[in-house]
Write an enzyme that holds these catalytic residues in place. Structure first.
Site, mmCIF file in Angstrom:
data_model
loop_
_atom_site.group_PDB
_atom_site.id
_atom_site.type_symbol
_atom_site.label_atom_id
_atom_site.label_comp_id
_atom_site.label_asym_id
_atom_site.label_seq_id
_atom_site.Cartn_x
_atom_site.Cartn_y
_atom_site.Cartn_z
ATOM 1 N N ASN B 94 -8.735 7.964 2.916
ATOM 2 C CA ASN B 94 -7.569 7.573 2.136
ATOM 3 C C ASN B 94 -6.524 6.845 2.974
ATOM 4 O O ASN B 94 -5.645 6.178 2.434
ATOM 5 C CB ASN B 94 -6.974 8.841 1.499
ATOM 6 C CG ASN B 94 -5.595 8.609 0.947
ATOM 7 O OD1 ASN B 94 -5.433 7.845 0.001
ATOM 8 N ND2 ASN B 94 -4.594 9.228 1.540
ATOM 9 N N TYR B 162 -4.382 -6.949 3.336
ATOM 10 C CA TYR B 162 -4.654 -5.883 2.377
ATOM 11 C C TYR B 162 -5.860 -6.238 1.501
ATOM 12 O O TYR B 162 -6.781 -5.431 1.333
ATOM 13 C CB TYR B 162 -3.413 -5.616 1.527
ATOM 14 C CG TYR B 162 -3.455 -4.308 0.798
ATOM 15 C CD1 TYR B 162 -3.392 -3.103 1.501
ATOM 16 C CD2 TYR B 162 -3.566 -4.253 -0.585
ATOM 17 C CE1 TYR B 162 -3.435 -1.887 0.840
ATOM 18 C CE2 TYR B 162 -3.612 -3.048 -1.249
ATOM 19 C CZ TYR B 162 -3.547 -1.863 -0.534
ATOM 20 O OH TYR B 162 -3.591 -0.665 -1.196
#
Lengths: 248, 280
Positions: B94, B162
């Site tokens: 995560n 990203y």
């Protein structure tokens, strides 16, 4: 101007299906690249305009008024094209009837008709022209779909389903006919100018290219996929959408 | 609660980036179902808080300060987990950095920024998975849960690190799923949309995040009309950590308020065209 390797000199193309936008620019692109065309759709001024475009490009063109939702009539008229020209090299299914209603408001008959125009007509033409292409052991089928084949939109239930149906038909036929020399590909179209209808300002800003496409901007890809040079490309979906599908 | 049989009873789960935001929500939801939790991240205080909360629920929990972009630290974290917890059942990758999502023209991106963005959002998942890989394969069981993003599937203007890193996570998931399916290891991927984790972020980022939350472009991609909450992601994590997902691998599980389903037009755009008009 068409690059030499993509020229369609003396090839025979059928441009089929009801569409407000696509008939004319597709006929224009094919004939500019050297193809002769037959246009099969219901009788309208669009049909005669498309024939004019072809003739201005110095190519042969016939328009055969056709109820594209009627399989027997489609077969009969495709046979007429074969009688006239001797073969079919290219089939472009341009069907595009953009029907939008809230799901609960759609009448059964409207649902059926929409599916007939957008999906079943493509089936009819693939059957009728495909038969000839399989005998020839060569052919190019190009299905024009919307990017809504892969994305949802409010009120677009019939249209989205029909378009994704055409996309899946593209993939399946590509596989079934891969060894028979017939390629089947799809062109995914985003937001395009439609006659004099003003572009939606918010949507224009939302498109990465910041504008709607001009209908003739589909032409290059149609010719590319119709050319002999692309015989190893099949079952593919390629977009003309100003970048829409990259960010949305 | 602790006495009731949970779907994750006895499982040991590592959650990277487990101190805040999505990771915190995951830790607490998984612990509620009976899992023992190892949280690994850079910042120690929030990590310790989460571990303490999990222990209060009657589960074992260890906070292991880890920079997941450093393979040596990651390997140590896994070794320590095995020593203290005895086994590892699931790794939840995560760790990530949304604030790396700040848009910038490409020519202004430094080598260091590029590497940081890729390291923190992609390499970290690779390092953590590699650290358990031999253990999982030899043991012939295990689960990996990756966290990508809607931006792993779609481009976003000037958002290089990203988008590239999260797209990499998508392919990491597929590659691992294919490679490890014969070893009874499931590898799946969560795809969050705009999830509001801002309260947990350091104060220096609050202003940027607030702009992000309110920005028109954020809302334009949200068919349900609101951002998600961390638990929206936590619930999928719970499913993917549990036995219920034993036959599921290489799958993508979006909780994005419908964002990826639409996209042809801005959210809320609803044309009506009658068939008569359409055929005219």
């Amino acid at each position: 101007m068409t690059a030499k390797v993509f020229m369609l000199k003396d090839k025979i193309a059928i441009v089929a299906g009801e569409s407000k936008i696509w008939t004319k620019p597709i006929v224009g692109a094919l004939t500019a690249a050297g193809a002769d065309v037959a246009i099969l759709a219901k009788q309208s001024t669009k049909l005669t305009q498309a024939v004019d475009v072809a003739r201005r490009n110095g190519r042969k063109a016939i328009a055969i008024p056709t109820d594209v939702t009627n399989p027997a009539q489609v077969q009969k008229n495709v046979n007429q094209v074969i009688g006239e020209y001797g073969r079919i090299d290219i089939l472009v299914n341009a069907a595009d009837i953009q029907f939008f209603q809230p799901f609960m408001d759609i009448k059964d008959t409207d649902w059926q008709k929409s599916m007939d125009y957008n999906l079943n007509s493509v089936v009819n033409f693939c059957r009728a022209a495909g038969k000839q292409m399989l005998v020839q052991k060569k052919g190019r089928i190009i299905n024009v779909v919307s990017t809504l084949a892969e994305r949802g939109i409010n009120n677009g239930s019939v249209y989205c389903i029909a378009e994704s149906g055409v996309l899946q038909l593209t993939r399946v036929l590509a596989l079934e006919w891969a060894l028979a020399g017939v390629t089947v590909n799809a062109i995914g179209t985003g937001w395009f100018e439609e006659g004099n209808k003003p572009a939606d300002e918010l949507i224009s800003k939302y498109i990465p290219a910041k504008r709607y496409g001009k209908p003739e901007e589909i032409g290059g890809l149609v010719v590319y996929l119709a050319a002999d040079a692309t015989e190893f490309t099949t079952g593919q979906l390629m977009y003309v959408d100003g970048g829409l599908m990259s960010h949305a | 609660m602790a006495e009731q049989k949970g779907t994750l009873d006895g499982k040991v789960i590592i959650i990277t980036g487990g101190g805040t935001g999505l990771g915190k929500s995951m830790a607490l939801l998984l612990a509620q179902e009976g899992a023992d939790i190892v949280v690994a991240a850079r910042r120690v205080p929030p990590l310790e808080e989460v571990a303490a909360e999990v222990r209060q629920m009657g589960r074992r929990s260890v906070a292991i300060p880890t920079d997941c972009t450093d393979p040596a630290q990651v390997n140590q974290m896994v070794e320590r987990t095995l020593k203290e917890m005895g086994k590892i059942d699931v790794v939840v990758n995560n760790a990530g950095l949304v604030r790396g999502a700040r848009a910038k023209p490409m020519w202004e991106i430094t080598d260091a920024e590029w590497r940081e963005g890729i390291d923190v959002n992609l390499s970290s998942a690779f390092y953590c998975t590699r650290a358990v890989s031999k253990y999982f394969v030899e043991r012939k069981s295990g689960k990996v849960v990756n966290v990508s993003s809607g931006e792993g599937f779609r481009g976003v203007r000037d958002n290089y690190m990203y988008c590239c890193a999260k797209g990499g996570v998508v392919q990491l998931t597929r590659t691992l799923a294919v490679s490890w399916a014969p070893f009874n290891i499931q590898v799946n991927c969560i795809v969050p949309g705009f999830v509001d984790t801002f309260d947990n972020q350091p104060p220096e980022y609050q202003k940027i995040l607030e702009q992000y939350r309110m920005s028109r472009s954020t809302r334009l991609f949200l068919p349900v009309g609101h951002t998600g909450k961390p638990d929206d992601i936590g619930f999928i994590t719970l499913f993917l950590c549990s036995d219920a997902s034993d036959y599921i691998t290489g799958g993508f599980f979006a909780a994005d308020g419908g964002g990826l389903a639409g996209g042809f037009a801005t959210t809320g755009y609803a044309p009506t065209v009658s068939l008569k008009e359409a055929l005219a």
